[in-house]
Design a protein around this motif. Structure first.
Motif, PDB file in Angstrom:
ATOM      1  N   ARG A 211       0.854  -1.232   0.091  1.00 24.37           N
ATOM      2  CA  ARG A 211       0.037   0.014  -0.083  1.00 24.37           C
ATOM      3  C   ARG A 211       1.115   1.279   0.255  1.00 24.37           C
ATOM      4  O   ARG A 211       0.264   2.482  -0.032  1.00 24.37           O
ATOM      5  N   GLU A 212       2.152   1.062   0.161  1.00 27.35           N
ATOM      6  CA  GLU A 212       3.153   2.185   0.126  1.00 27.35           C
ATOM      7  C   GLU A 212       3.350   2.445  -1.485  1.00 27.35           C
ATOM      8  O   GLU A 212       4.026   1.953  -2.010  1.00 27.35           O
ATOM      9  N   VAL A 213       3.133   3.744  -1.660  1.00 31.06           N
ATOM     10  CA  VAL A 213       3.358   4.239  -3.014  1.00 31.06           C
ATOM     11  C   VAL A 213       4.906   4.102  -3.354  1.00 31.06           C
ATOM     12  O   VAL A 213       5.460   3.875  -4.510  1.00 31.06           O
ATOM     13  N   VAL A 393       9.523   9.986   3.726  1.00 33.04           N
ATOM     14  CA  VAL A 393       8.256  10.768   3.973  1.00 33.04           C
ATOM     15  C   VAL A 393       7.372   9.501   4.285  1.00 33.04           C
ATOM     16  O   VAL A 393       7.171   8.873   3.243  1.00 33.04           O
ATOM     17  N   ASN A 394       6.720   9.572   5.412  1.00 27.89           N
ATOM     18  CA  ASN A 394       5.405   8.604   5.555  1.00 27.89           C
ATOM     19  C   ASN A 394       6.145   7.199   5.152  1.00 27.89           C
ATOM     20  O   ASN A 394       5.373   6.057   4.733  1.00 27.89           O
ATOM     21  N   ALA A 395       7.006   6.856   5.833  1.00 32.69           N
ATOM     22  CA  ALA A 395       7.610   5.549   5.541  1.00 32.69           C
ATOM     23  C   ALA A 395       7.132   4.534   6.330  1.00 32.69           C
ATOM     24  O   ALA A 395       6.735   4.782   7.612  1.00 32.69           O
ATOM     25  N   ALA A 396       6.708   3.145   5.935  1.00 31.40           N
ATOM     26  CA  ALA A 396       6.082   2.248   6.969  1.00 31.40           C
ATOM     27  C   ALA A 396       7.327   1.418   7.284  1.00 31.40           C
ATOM     28  O   ALA A 396       7.829   0.822   6.592  1.00 31.40           O
ATOM     29  N   GLY A 397       7.442   1.147   8.698  1.00 35.42           N
ATOM     30  CA  GLY A 397       8.334   0.218   9.312  1.00 35.42           C
ATOM     31  C   GLY A 397       9.705   1.017   9.090  1.00 35.42           C
ATOM     32  O   GLY A 397      10.864  -0.004   9.310  1.00 35.42           O
TER      33      GLY A 397
END
Length: 397
Positions: A211-213, A393-397
Motif C-alpha cells: 500500500r506504500e506508493v 516521508v511517510n515510511a512504513a516500518g
C-alpha cells in the motif's frame, strides 16, 4: 572456547565475506551451462546432436529452479531464519554439481539442473537481506560489493569452463572442480550464527508495503533495473557477431568483459562508501547508460559501438544492488519477503527485455532492437529522482 560460544555471537565481517563467496557460488548455477552446450549436445544427442528446443529446455530447467527457489525461500526465511537456506542452498548446489558430473541421461540432466537452479535461487533470495542486516549503516556499499561478486563468479565460471575445454577436459571435470566452493561455504556457514532479517525481529507485512506508493515505485524501478542489465547482456554476443561483424569468439569475449565491467562498477560504488548519495549514483547511472545504449546501437565505428556496449555494464551495474539498499534503508523491517518481491520483479524485467529486444529485431533489425533496451534506464531515471525527493516521508516500518 566451546563450539556453542562460537555460534552464540554474530560475526558480521566474517559472515559478510562468506556471503560474498556464496554470491560467486550462485553464479555457477547460472553461467556454467552455456559454456558446455555444444559438448552436451554431442554427448546426449548422438550424431545429430540435441535440437535447439532440447538445449533450451536444459537452460529453462535451471531457470525454473531459480524462480521457485526465490519464491519459496522469502516467506520461509522470515519464519525459519536465513541460516537454513544459506547453508542449504550451498549444499543443494554442491550435491547437484556432483550429480551432474556423473549423470548418464538427458532427463537426469534436466532434473539436476533444476536442483542446481533451486540452490542458486535459495542463495539469491537470502544473501541480500543477510548482508543488509549485517551492515545497517552502509547497505549501499555492502550490497554493491555483494552483487559484484556475482559478476566475479560469472567470470571465474566461464573462464574455468573455457580452460577445461581447452585442456581437453569436459563437463564432468568442470563440475567436480567447481563443487569445492559451495561445499566449503556450506561447512563454514554452518558454524556461524546469522542475524535476524528485520530490525528487532519485527517484520513489516507485505500487504502493508504493497500500500506504500514509494515501495510500488521501488518495485517498478527494480523491474527496469533488471531489464537494463539483461536487455544488453543476453544479446551482446549475437549483436557483436551478426550486427557488428565480429567473429564468434569476439562476441563471447565481449560478454566476459561486460561482466568484468559490471563487477568493477559495483566495486567502485562499494569503495565510494557514503561519499555520494545512492540516489544520485543511480540517476547518473541511468543517464549514462541511456547514452551508451544509443551509441552502442548506432555509432558508425564498430569498435566504438562495441566499447559503448561493454561500458554500459559499468554504468548500469549499480542500479539493482543500490535500489535494494535504499529500499532496505527505508523499510528496515521488510524482511526476506520484501527482498523476495524485489528479486522477483527484477528477474521479471530480465525476462521481459531480452524478449522485447528480439521481437523488435525481428520487425526491424538488432540495432533497433538493442536501442529499445535504452527505454529501461530512461524510464527508471524519473522514478529514482522521485524516490529521492520523497524518501523518508511517510515510511512504513
Amino acid at each position: 572456547m566451546s563450539a556453542s560460544l562460537h555460534v552464540s555471537v554474530v560475526r558480521p565481517k566474517l559472515l559478510t565475506a562468506l556471503s560474498y563467496g556464496a554470491m560467486m557460488s550462485l553464479a555457477i548455477g547460472l553461467n556454467l551451462l552455456p559454456v558446455f552446450l555444444t559438448t552436451l549436445s554431442a554427448r546426449f544427442g548422438g550424431e545429430a546432436g540435441l535440437s535447439n528446443e532440447q538445449l533450451g529446455r536444459l537452460g529453462a530447467s535451471g531457470f525454473a529452479g531459480l524462480v521457485i527457489g526465490i519464491l519459496i525461500t522469502g516467506p520461509l526465511a522470515d519464519r525459519r531464519g536465513a541460516k537454513l537456506f544459506a547453508v542449504g542452498g550451498n549444499v543443494v548446489m554442491a550435491a547437484s554439481l556432483v550429480g551432474l558430473a556423473w549423470c548418464p541421461t538427458y532427463g537426469g540432466m534436466c532434473a539436476l539442473l533444476f536442483w542446481l537452479g533451486l540452490g542458486a535461487g535459495m542463495l539469491d533470495m537470502v544473501l541480500s537481506p543477510v548482508v543488509a542486516a549485517l551492515n545497517p549503516e552502509r547497505r549501499t556499499r555492502a550490497l554493491n560489493w555483494l552483487h559484484s561478486f556475482y559478476c566475479v563468479g560469472a567470470v571465474v565460471t566461464i573462464g574455468l569452463g573455457t580452460l577445461v575445454l581447452g585442456a581437453g577436459g569436459g563437463w564432468r571435470a568442470a563440475c567436480l572442480l567447481l563443487v569445492a566452493l559451495p561445499a566449503g561455504l556450506a561447512v563454514a556457514m554452518a558454524a556461524l550464527k546469522f542475524p535476524a532479517l528485520s530490525a528487532d525481529g519485527k517484520r513489516t507485512r507485505m500487504r502493508v508495503l504493497a500500500r506504500e506508493v514509494w515501495f510500488v515505485a521501488a518495485m517498478a524501478a527494480i523491474f527496469l533495473g533488471g531489464a537494463t542489465e539483461a536487455g544488453l547482456a543476453q544479446w551482446l554476443p549475437a549483436y557483436a557477431e551478426k550486427s557488428l561483424g565480429y567473429p564468434v569468439w569476439m562476441g563471447g569475449m565481449a560478454l566476459l568483459v561486460f561482466s568484468v565491467a559490471m563487477a568493477l562498477g559495483r566495486m567502485a560504488v562499494g569503495a565510494a562508501g557514503g561519499r555520494m548519495s545512492p540516489f544520485a549514483m543511480m540517476a547518473w547511472g541511468c543517464g549514462a547508460t541511456v547514452v551508451l545504449f544509443v551509441a552502442g546501437s548506432f555509432f558508425p565505428m564498430r569498435a566504438v559501438a562495441l566499447g559503448a556496449c561493454v561500458l554500459a555494464g559499468f554504468t548500469g551495474s549499480c542500479l539493482w544492488p543500490t535500489l535494494l539498499a535504499v529500499t532496505a534503508d527505508r523499510y528496515p523491517n521488510g524482511g526476506a519477503s520484501m527482498f523476495g518481491a524485489l528479486a522477483a520483479l527484477g528477474n521479471a524485467g530480465g525476462i521481459f527485455m531480452p524478449w522485447l529486444v528480439g521481437w523488435v529485431a525481428d520487425l526491424l533489425d538488432l540495432h533497433w532492437g538493442l536501442v529499445v533496451a535504452a527505454a529501461a534506464p530512461a524510464l527508471m531515471l524519473p522514478l529514482v529522482l522521485w524516490m529521492r525527493r520523497t524518501n523518508g516521508v511517510n515510511a512504513a516500518g
